[in-house]
Design a protein around this motif. Structure first.
Motif, PDB file in Angstrom:
ATOM      1  N   PHE A 311     -38.029  67.441 -13.957  1.00  0.00           N
ATOM      2  CA  PHE A 311     -37.800  68.457 -14.984  1.00  0.00           C
ATOM      3  C   PHE A 311     -36.323  68.857 -15.110  1.00  0.00           C
ATOM      4  O   PHE A 311     -35.825  69.054 -16.210  1.00  0.00           O
ATOM      5  N   GLU A 312     -35.642  68.969 -13.982  1.00  0.00           N
ATOM      6  CA  GLU A 312     -34.365  69.683 -13.972  1.00  0.00           C
ATOM      7  C   GLU A 312     -33.126  68.793 -13.885  1.00  0.00           C
ATOM      8  O   GLU A 312     -32.010  69.296 -14.044  1.00  0.00           O
ATOM      9  N   THR A 313     -33.289  67.504 -13.617  1.00  0.00           N
ATOM     10  CA  THR A 313     -32.127  66.634 -13.466  1.00  0.00           C
ATOM     11  C   THR A 313     -32.177  65.477 -14.463  1.00  0.00           C
ATOM     12  O   THR A 313     -33.191  65.234 -15.114  1.00  0.00           O
ATOM     13  N   ALA A 314     -31.068  64.757 -14.526  1.00  0.00           N
ATOM     14  CA  ALA A 314     -31.003  63.511 -15.293  1.00  0.00           C
ATOM     15  C   ALA A 314     -30.921  62.319 -14.344  1.00  0.00           C
ATOM     16  O   ALA A 314     -30.390  61.257 -14.699  1.00  0.00           O
ATOM     17  N   ASP A 315     -31.448  62.476 -13.136  1.00  0.00           N
ATOM     18  CA  ASP A 315     -31.396  61.403 -12.138  1.00  0.00           C
ATOM     19  C   ASP A 315     -32.113  60.153 -12.634  1.00  0.00           C
ATOM     20  O   ASP A 315     -33.028  60.215 -13.456  1.00  0.00           O
ATOM     21  N   GLU A 316     -31.701  59.007 -12.063  1.00  0.00           N
ATOM     22  CA  GLU A 316     -32.251  57.724 -12.469  1.00  0.00           C
ATOM     23  C   GLU A 316     -32.908  57.022 -11.287  1.00  0.00           C
ATOM     24  O   GLU A 316     -32.476  57.136 -10.149  1.00  0.00           O
ATOM     25  N   PHE A 317     -33.993  56.330 -11.572  1.00  0.00           N
ATOM     26  CA  PHE A 317     -34.558  55.344 -10.659  1.00  0.00           C
ATOM     27  C   PHE A 317     -34.838  55.926  -9.278  1.00  0.00           C
ATOM     28  O   PHE A 317     -34.315  55.463  -8.271  1.00  0.00           O
ATOM     29  N   PHE A 318     -35.682  56.963  -9.241  1.00  0.00           N
ATOM     30  CA  PHE A 318     -36.058  57.522  -7.942  1.00  0.00           C
ATOM     31  C   PHE A 318     -37.574  57.440  -7.778  1.00  0.00           C
ATOM     32  O   PHE A 318     -38.326  57.389  -8.759  1.00  0.00           O
ATOM     33  N   PRO A 319     -38.058  57.421  -6.544  1.00  0.00           N
ATOM     34  CA  PRO A 319     -39.479  57.119  -6.305  1.00  0.00           C
ATOM     35  C   PRO A 319     -40.392  58.312  -6.562  1.00  0.00           C
ATOM     36  O   PRO A 319     -39.994  59.466  -6.438  1.00  0.00           O
ATOM     37  N   TYR A 320     -41.602  57.983  -6.914  1.00  0.00           N
ATOM     38  CA  TYR A 320     -42.692  58.958  -6.976  1.00  0.00           C
ATOM     39  C   TYR A 320     -43.291  59.061  -5.567  1.00  0.00           C
ATOM     40  O   TYR A 320     -43.029  58.227  -4.704  1.00  0.00           O
ATOM     41  N   TYR A 321     -44.121  60.085  -5.359  1.00  0.00           N
ATOM     42  CA  TYR A 321     -44.584  60.321  -3.989  1.00  0.00           C
ATOM     43  C   TYR A 321     -45.906  59.622  -3.650  1.00  0.00           C
ATOM     44  O   TYR A 321     -46.338  59.655  -2.497  1.00  0.00           O
ATOM     45  N   ARG A 322     -46.558  58.988  -4.618  1.00  0.00           N
ATOM     46  CA  ARG A 322     -47.848  58.364  -4.317  1.00  0.00           C
ATOM     47  C   ARG A 322     -47.945  57.059  -5.100  1.00  0.00           C
ATOM     48  O   ARG A 322     -48.118  57.061  -6.326  1.00  0.00           O
ATOM     49  N   LYS A 323     -47.855  55.955  -4.406  1.00  0.00           N
ATOM     50  CA  LYS A 323     -47.750  54.654  -5.063  1.00  0.00           C
ATOM     51  C   LYS A 323     -48.984  54.318  -5.889  1.00  0.00           C
ATOM     52  O   LYS A 323     -48.876  53.674  -6.936  1.00  0.00           O
ATOM     53  N   ARG A 324     -50.148  54.747  -5.453  1.00  0.00           N
ATOM     54  CA  ARG A 324     -51.346  54.370  -6.214  1.00  0.00           C
ATOM     55  C   ARG A 324     -51.393  55.037  -7.587  1.00  0.00           C
ATOM     56  O   ARG A 324     -52.115  54.594  -8.468  1.00  0.00           O
ATOM     57  N   HIS A 325     -50.658  56.139  -7.749  1.00  0.00           N
ATOM     58  CA  HIS A 325     -50.584  56.775  -9.060  1.00  0.00           C
ATOM     59  C   HIS A 325     -49.482  56.169  -9.913  1.00  0.00           C
ATOM     60  O   HIS A 325     -49.560  56.221 -11.149  1.00  0.00           O
ATOM     61  N   ALA A 326     -48.449  55.650  -9.292  1.00  0.00           N
ATOM     62  CA  ALA A 326     -47.300  55.159 -10.056  1.00  0.00           C
ATOM     63  C   ALA A 326     -46.548  54.116  -9.251  1.00  0.00           C
ATOM     64  O   ALA A 326     -45.837  54.460  -8.304  1.00  0.00           O
TER      65      ALA A 326
END
Length: 523
Positions: A311-326
């Motif tokens: 929501f708050e940053t313009a960061d790129e290419f960082f991981p989600y916390y649950r691989k089975r969802h994403a």
């Protein structure tokens, strides 16, 4: 020469090669070599309401356990947790009392309904009565779990769809009580797809094979049954859980929200859908900033950090916390501050009763926003449906405050803006019959000429008027005369509402001891 060493290498090195060649996809977790700015966030920029949480055992939690929970909330700026698993009856009451005893104002609880007896005569009415008792005991909303529409069956073994008429008293009661319904229907659509190499939920279905769906009811059918309820009950506020499973098709979700102003949505367990489409999702959240609530679903504090970062940053290419969802990576949306405020807390404060608003008044992040003077006549919205037409009335609601209203403050026989401040406006999304006349779809100013025994109600094409100074009779679309009914008790606040009639609805105007009604019907 050390032959043993050579032999060992010959055995080990091929083994490493074979291991690389036989690595399973679900074990593949590469570390990115991309060097870009990183801005991990562990605390939300603004105080927020988690509108989708589950604390099943909080009714029996000790003071120390609740204190520890609140400490985790405070650390990330989570001020109000909405516990959707409140239960009903004594179970709900115990949860309300326990949280109010050990953390007053920090938790809000929704009631739940047991649908196992749906086939019994009068089930809907009985469930509505129990819901009313639950609200009296502190429930601030109703949570519907996904078993309704999927696995709930009646006494005859037939599936109970979400739009089953036997449930109508429940939805209507929520509208009457002024509480929202957070409803989870179905699961992600790929659960109904073949479990093959083309299914982007392949890994989740491998880890959780019980989530695979086959045949009827289809995903499409259940989703339409859910939206049928939204359409049938425009006076009830619904929060469509998990972006309604349209996180992969925000365009369609937006079109549906446009059609049904009583529907909101929330972000529980679906923020990964937004993080993979940063440009589309950012613009969509800006466009629908008044209709989206922050929600997380499962309780795990570090997982909230990914929400904040998206929501708050313009960061790129960082991981989600649950691989089975994403299995994909995330990108930040860098949302504008006011959009953040609305998603984090303002929208929740607007539709969820019992949230302690005073916890948000001292938000140090917004001193640069000028404080508006409180309106003596607050803005209000009334809405209904007449056939295919959605009807909305925007008006200011003045208070009586001991004054003599009609014949004094509002003179008899003179043009009145029918409320206070800006002239009241009424919108029809399709043609509507008023009396003997058909009024075309559109937005009109609502004026009136009150008298002792009757009122003349006027729809006028002139919009954006403040008072009656710019009123032009030539722009009248409709004039209709309606009788005055005397109320049994004083109505302190000027109110416009709707009540169903056999052939349509009546728009009701009430203030002081006066009541008038204008009938609306299908042309």
């Amino acid at each position: 020469m050390n032959y043993r060493f050579i032999i060992a290498v010959l055995f080990v090195f091929p083994a490493l090669q074979v291991n690389g060649q036989t690595l399973q996809w679900e074990d593949y977790s590469p570390v990115s070599t991309l060097i870009v700015d990183e801005n991990p966030i562990t605390r939300a920029k603004y105080r927020f309401v988690d509108a989708h949480a589950h604390q099943w055992r909080i009714g029996t939690a000790s003071a120390e356990e609740i204190k520890a929970l609140v400490a985790d909330m405070d650390a990330m700026n989570l001020v109000t947790m909405v516990n959707l698993s409140g239960g009903s009856g004594d179970d709900l009451l115990q949860k309300v009392r326990n949280t109010e005893a050990y953390a007053p104002g920090r938790f809000v609880h929704y009631a739940n309904i047991d649908f196992s007896r749906v086939g019994e005569p009068g089930f809907g009415e009985a469930a509505a009565r129990q819901l009313e008792l639950d609200v009296q005991n502190g429930a601030a909303g109703l949570k519907i779990f996904k078993n309704l529409g999927m696995t709930v069956v009646d006494a005859d073994g037939a599936r109970v769809p979400t739009d089953d008429p036997r449930l109508d008293p429940i939805w209507a009661k929520c509208g009457e009580l002024g509480i929202p319904v957070l409803i989870h229907t179905a699961d992600p659509a790929p659960f109904w797809f073949p479990h093959d190499q083309y299914n982007e939920r392949w890994f989740e279905l491998k880890e959780r094979p019980g989530r695979k769906q086959e045949g009827d009811p289809t995903w499409e059918l259940m989703i339409e049954e859910q939206w049928n309820v939204f359409k049938k009950h425009p006076e009830t506020t619904f929060i469509n859980a998990h972006l309604g499973w349209f996180g992969n098709n925000l365009h369609e979700l937006g079109e549906r929200l446009d059609m049904y102003p009583n529907v909101y949505t929330e972000l529980g367990a679906v923020v990964a859908e937004l993080g993979r489409q940063p440009h589309t999702a950012r613009q969509w959240l800006i466009d629908y900033q008044d209709r989206v609530l922050m929600g997380k679903d499962s309780w795990n504090p570090p997982e909230y950090y990914v929400y904040f970062r998206i929501f708050e940053t313009a960061d790129e290419f960082f991981p989600y916390y649950r691989k089975r969802h994403a299995w994909w990576v995330m990108y930040g949306l860098d949302l504008p501050d006011e959009v953040l405020r609305k998603i984090y807390y303002k929208n929740a404060l607007k539709i969820i009763p019992a949230i302690d608003e005073t916890l948000y008044e001292a938000d140090w992040n917004i001193p640069h926003i000028p404080e508006e003077e409180p309106r003596l006549s607050p803005l209000q919205l009334a809405r209904t449906q007449v056939g295919d037409a959605y009807v909305k009335v925007h008006y200011s609601s003045p208070r009586r405050r001991g004054r003599e209203i009609f014949g004094d403050l509002v003179p008899h026989g003179e043009l009145w803006r029918t409320a206070a401040n800006e002239a009241t406006e009424i919108t029809f999304t399709a043609d509507v019959r008023v009396g003997a006349q058909v009024v075309p779809a559109g937005t009109y100013s609502l004026f009136s000429i009150p008298d002792r025994t009757q009122w003349t109600l006027i729809l006028n094409n002139g919009l954006g008027q403040n008072g009656t100074g710019q009123y032009d009779e030539a722009q009248d679309v409709l004039r209709v005369t309606v009788p005055v009914t005397e109320l049994d008790a004083i109505r302190e606040a000027f109110t416009i509402s709707f009540e169903e009639q056999e052939l349509g609805v009546n728009m009701i105007v009430e203030w002081d001891l006066v009541r008038v009604a204008m009938g609306l019907s299908v042309p």
